[in-house]
Design an enzyme around this catalytic site. Structure first.
Site, PDB file in Angstrom:
ATOM      1  N   CYS A  78      -0.996  -4.423  -4.976  1.00  0.00           N
ATOM      2  CA  CYS A  78      -1.485  -5.773  -4.667  1.00  0.00           C
ATOM      3  C   CYS A  78      -0.589  -6.917  -5.131  1.00  0.00           C
ATOM      4  O   CYS A  78      -0.354  -7.838  -4.351  1.00  0.00           O
ATOM      5  CB  CYS A  78      -2.925  -5.978  -5.124  1.00  0.00           C
ATOM      6  SG  CYS A  78      -3.513  -4.852  -6.344  1.00  0.00           S
ATOM      7  N   HIS A  92      -8.991  -6.442  -0.893  1.00  0.00           N
ATOM      8  CA  HIS A  92      -8.207  -5.207  -1.030  1.00  0.00           C
ATOM      9  C   HIS A  92      -8.951  -4.149  -0.244  1.00  0.00           C
ATOM     10  O   HIS A  92     -10.165  -4.083  -0.313  1.00  0.00           O
ATOM     11  CB  HIS A  92      -8.200  -4.673  -2.462  1.00  0.00           C
ATOM     12  CG  HIS A  92      -7.708  -5.593  -3.508  1.00  0.00           C
ATOM     13  ND1 HIS A  92      -6.571  -5.346  -4.220  1.00  0.00           N
ATOM     14  CD2 HIS A  92      -8.208  -6.742  -3.997  1.00  0.00           C
ATOM     15  CE1 HIS A  92      -6.398  -6.297  -5.113  1.00  0.00           C
ATOM     16  NE2 HIS A  92      -7.381  -7.158  -5.005  1.00  0.00           N
ATOM     17  N   HIS A 112      -3.941  -5.684   2.138  1.00  0.00           N
ATOM     18  CA  HIS A 112      -4.558  -6.866   1.552  1.00  0.00           C
ATOM     19  C   HIS A 112      -4.714  -7.898   2.635  1.00  0.00           C
ATOM     20  O   HIS A 112      -3.779  -8.148   3.395  1.00  0.00           O
ATOM     21  CB  HIS A 112      -3.709  -7.363   0.383  1.00  0.00           C
ATOM     22  CG  HIS A 112      -3.662  -6.349  -0.719  1.00  0.00           C
ATOM     23  ND1 HIS A 112      -2.682  -5.402  -0.794  1.00  0.00           N
ATOM     24  CD2 HIS A 112      -4.535  -6.087  -1.722  1.00  0.00           C
ATOM     25  CE1 HIS A 112      -2.939  -4.594  -1.825  1.00  0.00           C
ATOM     26  NE2 HIS A 112      -4.053  -4.986  -2.396  1.00  0.00           N
ATOM     27  N   ARG A 115       0.354   6.571 -11.649  1.00  0.00           N
ATOM     28  CA  ARG A 115      -0.586   6.266 -12.713  1.00  0.00           C
ATOM     29  C   ARG A 115      -0.533   7.367 -13.740  1.00  0.00           C
ATOM     30  O   ARG A 115      -0.542   8.541 -13.388  1.00  0.00           O
ATOM     31  CB  ARG A 115      -2.004   6.131 -12.149  1.00  0.00           C
ATOM     32  CG  ARG A 115      -2.074   4.979 -11.166  1.00  0.00           C
ATOM     33  CD  ARG A 115      -3.443   4.834 -10.538  1.00  0.00           C
ATOM     34  NE  ARG A 115      -3.422   3.669  -9.663  1.00  0.00           N
ATOM     35  CZ  ARG A 115      -4.456   3.244  -8.961  1.00  0.00           C
ATOM     36  NH1 ARG A 115      -5.601   3.899  -9.044  1.00  0.00           N
ATOM     37  NH2 ARG A 115      -4.360   2.181  -8.201  1.00  0.00           N
ATOM     38  N   LYS A 134     -17.539  -4.831  -4.559  1.00  0.00           N
ATOM     39  CA  LYS A 134     -16.917  -3.961  -3.558  1.00  0.00           C
ATOM     40  C   LYS A 134     -17.956  -3.122  -2.813  1.00  0.00           C
ATOM     41  O   LYS A 134     -19.056  -2.873  -3.311  1.00  0.00           O
ATOM     42  CB  LYS A 134     -15.893  -3.032  -4.214  1.00  0.00           C
ATOM     43  CG  LYS A 134     -16.511  -1.913  -5.023  1.00  0.00           C
ATOM     44  CD  LYS A 134     -15.460  -0.873  -5.402  1.00  0.00           C
ATOM     45  CE  LYS A 134     -16.091   0.203  -6.267  1.00  0.00           C
ATOM     46  NZ  LYS A 134     -15.139   0.995  -7.011  1.00  0.00           N
ATOM     47  N   GLN A 145      -1.129   5.184  -1.362  1.00  0.00           N
ATOM     48  CA  GLN A 145      -2.328   4.534  -0.850  1.00  0.00           C
ATOM     49  C   GLN A 145      -2.066   3.967   0.538  1.00  0.00           C
ATOM     50  O   GLN A 145      -0.985   3.463   0.804  1.00  0.00           O
ATOM     51  CB  GLN A 145      -2.720   3.368  -1.764  1.00  0.00           C
ATOM     52  CG  GLN A 145      -3.093   3.799  -3.159  1.00  0.00           C
ATOM     53  CD  GLN A 145      -3.437   2.610  -4.027  1.00  0.00           C
ATOM     54  OE1 GLN A 145      -2.702   1.631  -4.078  1.00  0.00           O
ATOM     55  NE2 GLN A 145      -4.558   2.694  -4.717  1.00  0.00           N
ATOM     56  N   ASP A 168      -2.749   1.175   1.755  1.00  0.00           N
ATOM     57  CA  ASP A 168      -3.223  -0.035   1.102  1.00  0.00           C
ATOM     58  C   ASP A 168      -2.999  -1.246   1.989  1.00  0.00           C
ATOM     59  O   ASP A 168      -1.961  -1.363   2.634  1.00  0.00           O
ATOM     60  CB  ASP A 168      -2.412  -0.201  -0.184  1.00  0.00           C
ATOM     61  CG  ASP A 168      -3.161  -0.968  -1.253  1.00  0.00           C
ATOM     62  OD1 ASP A 168      -4.327  -1.347  -1.007  1.00  0.00           O
ATOM     63  OD2 ASP A 168      -2.576  -1.182  -2.326  1.00  0.00           O
TER      64      ASP A 168
END
Length: 662
Positions: free
Chosen positions: A351, A529, A402, A380, A483, A398, A400
RNA sequence: GCCGGUGUGGCGCAGUGGUAGCGCAACUGAUUUGUAAUCAGUAGGUCGUGGGUUCAACCCCCACCGCCGGCUCCA
C-alpha cells in the site's frame, strides 16, 4: 395438587404435576423421547432434565442428534475426560473444558509440570470408558463464592475463575461458573467435582461415541504471558455412525491436503535450503498459477484497473511514515544496513508504494476513482510455529489493489467492487459465500466517528444488497478502518477467508493525500485496500483442496494426454497433440512403450481431465477414444474435430469433465 | 515464540546397540499393447546437522535445524 402448564415448541400446552421436571415432561410426551432426552431448553435457557419446571415456561426437550444435544454430550464427555485424567494423574489440575465444533477439549496441568504424550491417549480413553460403564450421575449443586473457593481449594485454575467472577469477571468466566452471584458445580461422585454452568447429560452411560484425537499445548486463558497447559482434544457424537462419518470426513480432508497434492501432482515444493514458508513453483504449478494470474489481470483490466509495479525493498523512511514499523516491526524481516547506516526493508505490504504513485502527480477529481493493481510480492517474518503449506508463508504474492476515490464515490465503488469480487471467485468455481463485517475496535481507532459510521453503514448496505448472509464481527476491524471479508465454503463445507475489502482512514492522512475537487478545494481521498485471492499462493491452496486436485480443465497444467494403442499409432497421436496445441490446449503424447493400462493409470493419477486413446479404427476414421476424468465409461469413435471444439469450449467456460457426465 | 510429536535414497515405508532394506519412481534392455500397474536387469542413502556415551550408534543422551499437530499471532 397444583399443576404447572408449559408450552411445547409446536405451541401446544401440557399440564404437569407441581414439581415436574423436563424429564417428566418428556415421559408424558412419549417413552421414546424420555429415553432420548439429554437436557432441555426452558425459555431459551439450556438446563438439566431434573430441573423443576415453572408454570408458563416454554420447553423443548434436547435430544442427542441436534446441535444443542451434541453440545451437551460433548461438554459432558469433557468432564469424563477430566475425571479420567485426575484418576490417572492424582494431583492434576484441570482448567477449562468446553464443547467445540465437532468435539471438546480439556486443559490440564500435570503434577511436576509433566505433559501428555500420544501414547497416553489410549490409556485415558480406556479410563473414560470405565467411567461411562460405571454409569455415574451428573449432579448439580450451587454454592456461595466462599463455599466454591473451599470446594475447589486444590484446583488453582478454578479458584482463579471464581475469584475473577467475584471481582466482576468476563463473560467467559461467567460462562464457566454459571452466574455472577453464585458458583455452580457438577459432581459425578464424591471424588470428582467440576466448576461448571452445565447442563449435562443425566448419567455418564449416555456418552460413549467419542475418540481422543490429539494432545497439544495451550496457554492458560489464551495468553502467551500465562503458563502453557496440556490440552487434550476429542471428538464426540450421538452415535457410532455419526462418529465414524466424522472420522471418515477427516480422512477425506487429509486426502485433499494441498501439501500432499502439491507434491503428488508436482506443483510446488518447499526446499529446506530456502527456509520455512518459502515455496518454489514447479512447471506444473507454475502453469496453474500463470493461468490464474492471467485471468485475474484480464478481469481487472476490464473492471477499470491500471497496472503498476513497485520494488520489493525500500528505505525505512517509507514504513516509518506509513506506521508499519511502529506496529508490525516484529512481523517484518530485519533491515539490511547499507552504507552510512541506511536501512532497507523487504516490503510486507504494497500500500505505501501505491500511495506514492498517487502522490507522484497532483490529482484531480476527474481521475477518480483511481484503481491501481499489482501482483505484489511481500515478505513477512511469520513466527516459526505458524507457517503452513501455501496458506501461511513468509513470501507471498498478493493480488493487491488500492482504490482512491471521493467520499461520494465510495458507495458505488464498494458496490461494484463486491460484485466484481464475487464474480471472480465464482469464475474459479467457488459458489457458496457469506460476508463478514468487521467494525470499529473499541479501544484504538484513527479517523472520526462520523467517518467510521459512514464507512460501516456503507459497507453494511453494500453487503446486504449483495444478498448474502452477513455476519457481524463487532470491534474486529483494524484500527485504521472497517472491512468486509468474503468467506467461501469449499466442496467439503469448510470455510476459508478469501477476499478482503478494507477502508483506510490512516494512510491518506499520514501521507497527506489530496486531490483537487470540483470546488477547487484540496480534498482528502478515501482509500480502499482490496485483495481478491488474498494471496495467489493461498488461493491456489484453497482451489487444490476444493477440487481435491481434480482441477477444472482451464486450470489444469495438462489438459489432454494422447496415447496410441501401439507405437505405429504414435504418428496419428502426435498429429492430435499438434492440433490441440494449435488451439491453445495443453496436450502431450505418451509413447506406446508400455502397455496401455499402465499409461492410462499414470494419466489418471495425474488427474488429467482427458485421456485420448487412439488405435487402428481411430487412425482410419479420424476419431479418438475419450476417457474423461471422473467417468468409468470411455467414449469410442468421437470425431477428432468435435472433441477439440468440446475441450476448447470447456476451457473457455471454465468447465470440468465431471460436470458433463460421460 | 511456546507445548507435544517426528526426521531412513525423488516419493511411501521397514529396520530398538554389531557399519541399512522393501515398494513405487528413475535408468537400460526386452515387450507393441483398445481403457487404472508387462517383464527382467542397473543405479541411487556419510540414516536432518553437530556434539556426547560405548569396543561398537539409524538405534541411547544433549543441542540445533526442518517438518507435523495445537496455542499465541496474522497489516
Amino acid at each position: 395438587m397444583s399443576e404447572v402448564a408449559v408450552t411445547l415448541p409446536d405451541g401446544s400446552q401440557r399440564n404437569l404435576d407441581a414439581g415436574a421436571t423436563s424429564l417428566d415432561l418428556a415421559a408424558a410426551i412419549g417413552s421414546r423421547l424420555a429415553k432420548d432426552a439429554l437436557a432441555a431448553t426452558v425459555n431459551g435457557e439450556l438446563v438439566d432434565l431434573d430441573r423443576p419446571l415453572e408454570s408458563g415456561a416454554t420447553v423443548s426437550i434436547v435430544t442427542p442428534a441436534s446441535d444443542t444435544g451434541r453440545e451437551v454430550l460433548r461438554h459432558s464427555t469433557a468432564h469424563v475426560l477430566a475425571q479420567a485424567v485426575t484418576r490417572l494423574w492424582p494431583g492434576a489440575h484441570f482448567a477449562i473444558g468446553p464443547a467445540i465444533a465437532d468435539g471438546f477439549y480439556y486443559d490440564f496441568e500435570l503434577p511436576g509440570n509433566g505433559s501428555f504424550s500420544d501414547d497416553d491417549l489410549p490409556r485415558i480413553e480406556a479410563e473414560m470408558r470405565k467411567i461411562i460403564a460405571e454409569d455415574q450421575p451428573f449432579t448439580r449443586s450451587e454454592h456461595s463464592f466462599a463455599e466454591g473457593l473451599e470446594l475447589f481449594k486444590s484446583q488453582p485454575y478454578k479458584v482463579e475463575i471464581i475469584k475473577a467472577v467475584q471481582a466482576g469477571g468476563s463473560d467467559e468466566d461467567h460462562h464457566e461458573v454459571g452466574t455472577s452471584t453464585s458458583v455452580s458445580a457438577y459432581s459425578n461422585n464424591p471424588n470428582f467435582v467440576d466448576l461448571c454452568r452445565g447442563p449435562h447429560v443425566p448419567r455418564t452411560s449416555r456418552l460413549g461415541h467419542f475418540k481422543l484425537m490429539r494432545v497439544a499445548g495451550a496457554y492458560w486463558r489464551g495468553s502467551e504471558k500465562n503458563p502453557m497447559l496440556q490440552r487434550i482434544y476429542g471428538t464426540a457424537w450421538e452415535s457410532e455412525k455419526a462418529l465414524s462419518a466424522h472420522l471418515e470426513q477427516l480422512e477425506q480432508a487429509i486426502a485433499r491436503d494441498h501439501r500432499k497434492l502439491g507434491r503428488e501432482l508436482d506443483l510446488f515444493s518447499f526446499p529446506s535450503e530456502l527456509g520455512p514458508g518459502l515455496a518454489v513453483f514447479h512447471p506444473k504449478g507454475g502453469t496453474m498459477r500463470r493461468v490464474m494470474e492471467e485471468y485475474s489481470r484480464q478481469r481487472h483490466e476490464a473492471a477499470g484497473y491500471e497496472f503498476v509495479y513497485t520494488p520489493h525493498i525500500t528505505k525505512s523512511e517509507l514504513f516509518e511514515r506509513s506506521g508499519h514499523l511502529d506496529w508490525y516491526a516484529d512481523g517484518m524481516y530485519p533491515p539490511m544496513e547499507l552504507d552510512e547506516g541506511q536501512k532497507y526493508y523487504l516490503k510486507p505490504m504494497n500500500c505505501p508504494f501505491h500511495v506514492l504513485i498517487f502522490k507522484a502527480n497532483p490529482r484531480s477529481f476527474r481521475e477518480l476513482p483511481l484503481r491501481m493493481f499489482e501482483f505484489g510480492s511481500v515478505y513477512r517474518y511469520e513466527k516459526s510455529g505458524v507457517v503452513h503449506g501455501l496458506t501461511r508463508v513468509r513470501g507471498m504474492t498478493q493480488d493487491d489493489a488500492h482504490i482512491f476515490c471521493t467520499r461520494e464515490q465510495m458507495g458505488d465503488e464498494l458496490t461494484s467492487l463486491l460484485n466484481f469480487v464475487l464474480s471472480l471467485l465464482r469464475d474459479f468455481g467457488l459458489n457458496d459465500f457469506y460476508l463478514e463485517l468487521s467494525t470499529r475496535p473499541a479501544e484504538k481507532a484513527v479517523g472520526s466517528l462520523e467517518e467510521w459510521e459512514e464507512a460501516e453503514s456503507t459497507l453494511a448496505r453494500v453487503a446486504t444488497e449483495a444478498g448474502l448472509q452477513l455476519v457481524m464481527d463487532p470491534g474486529g476491524g483494524a484500527f485504521y478502518g472497517p472491512k468486509i471479508s468474503v468467506q467461501a465454503r469449499d466442496a467439503i463445507g469448510r470455510t476459508h477467508q478469501m477476499s478482503t475489502i478494507q477502508l483506510d482512514f490512516q494512510l491518506p492522512q499520514r501521507f497527506e493525500l489530496e486531490y483537487v475537487a470540483t470546488s477547487n478545494d484540496r480534498t482528502r481521498p478515501i482509500m480502499i485496500h482490496r485483495a481478491l485471492f488474498g494471496s495467489v499462493e493461498r488461493f491456489m491452496a484453497v482451489l487444490i483442496e476444493h477440487y481435491a486436485g481434480n482441477l477444472p480443465t482451464w486450470l489444469n497444467p495438462e489438459q489432454v494426454r494422447v496415447l496410441g494403442v501401439r507405437n505405429d499409432h504414435d504418428e496419428y497421436a502426435f498429429e492430435i497433440v499438434s492440433a490441440l496445441k494449435a488451439r491453445g490446449i495443453r496436450a502431450s503424447l505418451d509413447f506406446a512403450n508400455e502397455p496401455l493400462g499402465g499409461r492410462i493409470r499414470n494419466a489418471k493419477q495425474e488427474k488429467i481431465p482427458y485421456i485420448l486413446v487412439v488405435g487402428d479404427e481411430d487412425v482410419s476414421g479420424r476419431t479418438v477414444g475419450v476417457n474423461a476424468r471422473g467417468s468409468n465409461d470411455p467414449e469410442r469413435g468421437i470425431n477428432l474435430a468435435t472433441f477439440i471444439e468440446r475441450v476448447v469450449a470447456e476451457v473457455a467456460n471454465h468447465g470440468s469433465p465431471e460436470l458433463h457426465g460421460a
